[in-house]
Design an enzyme around this catalytic site. Structure first.
Site, mmCIF file in Angstrom:
data_model
loop_
_atom_site.group_PDB
_atom_site.id
_atom_site.type_symbol
_atom_site.label_atom_id
_atom_site.label_comp_id
_atom_site.label_asym_id
_atom_site.label_seq_id
_atom_site.Cartn_x
_atom_site.Cartn_y
_atom_site.Cartn_z
ATOM 1 N N GLU A 31 0.175 3.143 10.412
ATOM 2 C CA GLU A 31 -1.277 3.110 10.225
ATOM 3 C C GLU A 31 -1.958 4.190 11.072
ATOM 4 O O GLU A 31 -3.003 3.981 11.676
ATOM 5 C CB GLU A 31 -1.840 1.696 10.497
ATOM 6 C CG GLU A 31 -1.121 0.642 9.647
ATOM 7 C CD GLU A 31 -1.998 -0.451 9.071
ATOM 8 O OE1 GLU A 31 -3.236 -0.361 9.142
ATOM 9 O OE2 GLU A 31 -1.427 -1.413 8.517
ATOM 10 N N PHE A 70 0.852 -1.194 0.000
ATOM 11 C CA PHE A 70 0.000 0.000 0.000
ATOM 12 C C PHE A 70 0.887 1.242 0.000
ATOM 13 O O PHE A 70 1.686 1.426 0.917
ATOM 14 C CB PHE A 70 -0.855 -0.078 1.264
ATOM 15 C CG PHE A 70 -1.880 0.994 1.461
ATOM 16 C CD1 PHE A 70 -3.073 0.980 0.742
ATOM 17 C CD2 PHE A 70 -1.692 1.975 2.424
ATOM 18 C CE1 PHE A 70 -4.052 1.942 0.979
ATOM 19 C CE2 PHE A 70 -2.666 2.934 2.663
ATOM 20 C CZ PHE A 70 -3.848 2.918 1.940
#
Lengths: 382, 248
Positions: free
Chosen positions: A364, A122
């Site tokens: 994150e 990602f």
């Protein structure tokens, strides 16, 4: 799909054995060489770990989040780099396709992500955009039936092993925030894609992180996720919302492991003629750690069920990630303290886990970003 | 070829076994149970034979409590095809189990009965041998290698001082030793699929077997605590210490 109790127990017992018999004994070599054991990788593929969150119709297990977090807590008991190897396929590397992708994109990529044949990664963060992710500078310029990508992504987990990147790039150049960002699928062997040297990190050796560089990288227009421009930032936020719950479970699994190691030591180590576990100041640290583990588990299970019911869990996911990641930091710190001098010596293993745990408060979404999300949401609700 | 694999639900090998306070047996309440590790090796070997195209069907059989279904389910998750549970809550002594297995063999007609050399609970090491005798079949015990040949089975056995290879005519009973293989972890998709594989529920009465016990346990005790040893400086020291103790 939610598993019945018997199947869930069997699945978790199998994984628990795998963690104890295979992963934990392989931790030291991985920490020392920085290399993931290839045999373990193929065992994790055979076990089906890469596909736990991908629906059965695409070759995965299609587990609900309530079951996924139990698995994450179980695998989280081993060095986090192991979870990281398949973690991107379960989370950020597959979810954008699953949540917002077209049917064709799902059919093309999800089965190979579920089997682990393809590693997904990602690409959001850049050198100048971390917490302010929406300000990213990588561009995607439409050229007939193609887009041309230019820019550099930073600290990309599993970039060196990835076969597929989910890339956030700016399609509307009149914007400077998330509103002009689109999400693209870029295969690693596309001309114009290159991966930098793996970074040397504080912990989590064996989980490779590197830059990903796009230089006039031409990708077919059908690789725009969902076929829609300028909604990629929303897609990214949805992906991260679910990922935060999963990461919280990984934090809590690791916290349990660290506490277990510390307690085992405290029962064996003798001072003043008795095991240090008998001393109340040590017991206070054990009790505080256990309390935080229990609280984190309750939050994780509660928010996972809410997410499975289709509720908006943005605030609760951030609360959980904030608490669980900060808690594992405190628990790792106490464990070093309980082990004393031994806690500082690599032979005993706790200092490695202490360093491994440090990342959870950063990636994150940092703890501070979680606080902002929570506060903004709470304030706007009154 | 059809392979029948009897499996036993036992206290997990990682559990530190504790003796009950009244010395009648070991504590089983809230103790983790799993498949006898030697039986797991037997299941693995059967699956390898199937994967190699030497066997078509694997039937996992257990004699034990209802919860032994989980043990059978583990075998199914590893790759066996179906299960049979003979439900019995009391003691399962080797002879009664062997008789039950014999009755199942008569119905199922397997070519090989492949089972652990012993279960890690009682360490009796009897069921396989008794079953072979009851059936009048050849047996290859303590197998460290199993190789099917035309209509026969070559079994390498671990014996005192080395290895012995025997050739058995089929059908036969084979019991597994530790070094035969390293069992796989059941994969998560297979654990989920195992739920859909059939398990036949039976009782000893279905096979006309009397499960009554023939053995009486007098007392179960913890092994004596090992006392600390001493380090000696030299061979002379050692010899004199041994003499002191009257050992030599």
């Amino acid at each position: 799909m939610a598993l019945d109790q018997e199947t869930r127990t069997q699945l978790l017992e199998t994984l628990d054995r795998f963690v104890k018999e295979r992963l934990i004994p392989a931790e030291r070599a991985m920490a020392e060489t920085g290399e993931m054991n290839q045999g373990i990788l193929s065992e994790m593929r055979e076990l089906g770990l890469y596909g736990i969150s991908i629906p059965e119709e695409y070759g995965g297990l299609g587990l609900c989040l309530a079951d996924e977090v139990e698995i994450a807590m179980c695998i989280g008991q081993a060095a986090p780099a192991f979870r990281s190897a398949f973690g991107t396929n379960v989370g950020i590397g597959s979810q954008a396709i699953l949540i917002d992708g077209t049917d064709e994109q799902r059919r093309k990529y999800l089965p190979r992500l579920a089997s682990g044949e393809l590693v997904g990664s990602f690409c959001l963060t850049e050198a100048s955009s971390g917490s302010d992710a929406g300000s990213l500078k990588t561009t995607a310029t439409k050229d007939g039936n193609h887009y041309i990508l230019n820019g550099t992504k930073r600290y990309i987990t599993n970039a060196p092993t990835a076969g597929l990147f989910t890339v956030m790039a700016r399609t509307d150049k009149t914007t400077t925030d998330g509103r002009g960002v689109s999400a693209f699928l870029v295969e690693a062997d596309t001309p114009g894609v290159s991966v930098g040297k793996p970074e040397k990190k504080m912990g989590q050796q064996g989980a490779p992180v590197a830059d990903v560089i796009f230089e006039n990288c031409r990708i077919p227009a059908e690789n725009l996720i969902g076929g829609k421009e300028n909604v990629g930032f929303k897609t990214a936020m949805k992906v991260l919302d679910k990922g935060r719950i999963h990461i919280s479970a990984v934090c809590t699994g690791l916290a349990e492991r660290i506490l277990r190691d510390a307690v085992t030591y405290a029962k064996e180590r003798e001072q003043f003629g008795e095991p240090i576990a008998n001393f109340q100041l040590i017991q206070a640290m054990i009790a505080d750690s256990e309390t935080e583990i229990y609280a984190a588990k309750c939050m994780i299970r509660d928010v996972a069920k809410a997410k499975d019911r289709g509720e908006n869990t943005k605030r609760r996911a951030s609360c959980t990630k904030l608490f669980a990641s900060e808690a594992v930091g405190r628990i790792a710190d106490r464990a070093v303290q309980i082990l004393g001098g031994a806690g500082y010596i690599s032979e005993y293993g706790i200092e490695q886990l202490y360093r491994d745990a440090r990342l959870f408060r950063i990636y994150e979404g940092t703890s501070q970003i979680q606080q902002l999300i929570i506060a903004k949401d709470v304030i706007s609700s009154y | 070829m059809k392979i029948m694999v009897p499996v036993k639900r036992v206290v997990d090998y990682n559990v530190k076994v504790r003796v009950k306070s009244d010395n009648t047996g070991v504590e089983l309440a809230n103790v983790k149970m799993s498949m006898n590790p030697f039986d797991e090796i037997a299941v693995e070997e059967a699956i390898r034979l199937k994967e190699a195209g030497k066997a078509e069907e694997i039937v996992v059989v257990s004699v034990g409590p209802k919860l032994a279904q989980e043990t059978i389910r583990t075998g199914l998750a590893m790759g066996a095809d179906r299960g049979i549970l003979v439900e019995h809550d009391g003691e399962t002594e080797p002879l009664a189990v062997a008789k039950t297995l014999k009755a199942i063999v008569t119905e199922e007609n397997p070519d090989i009965v492949l089972l652990g050399k012993q279960a890690i609970d009682g360490d009796n090491n009897q069921t396989g041998q008794m079953l072979a005798q009851l059936l009048g079949w050849p047996q290859g015990t303590f197998a460290s290698e199993v190789a099917p040949e035309d209509g026969s089975l070559s079994v390498t056995r671990e014996i005192d001082g080395g290895l012995e290879t025997v050739k058995l005519n089929l059908p036969a009973v084979v019991t597994t030793d530790l070094r035969l293989n390293e069992p796989r972890y059941a994969s998560l998709p297979n654990i989920m699929k195992a739920k859909r594989k059939p398990i036949d529920m039976k009782t000893p009465a279905d096979y006309g077997v009397d499960m009554g016990t023939r053995l009486t346990v007098l007392k179960v005790e913890e092994p004596p605590q090992r006392e600390a040893g001493i380090m000696v400086e030299s061979v002379e020291d050692l010899v004199s210490k041994l003499k002191e103790k009257g050992v030599i």
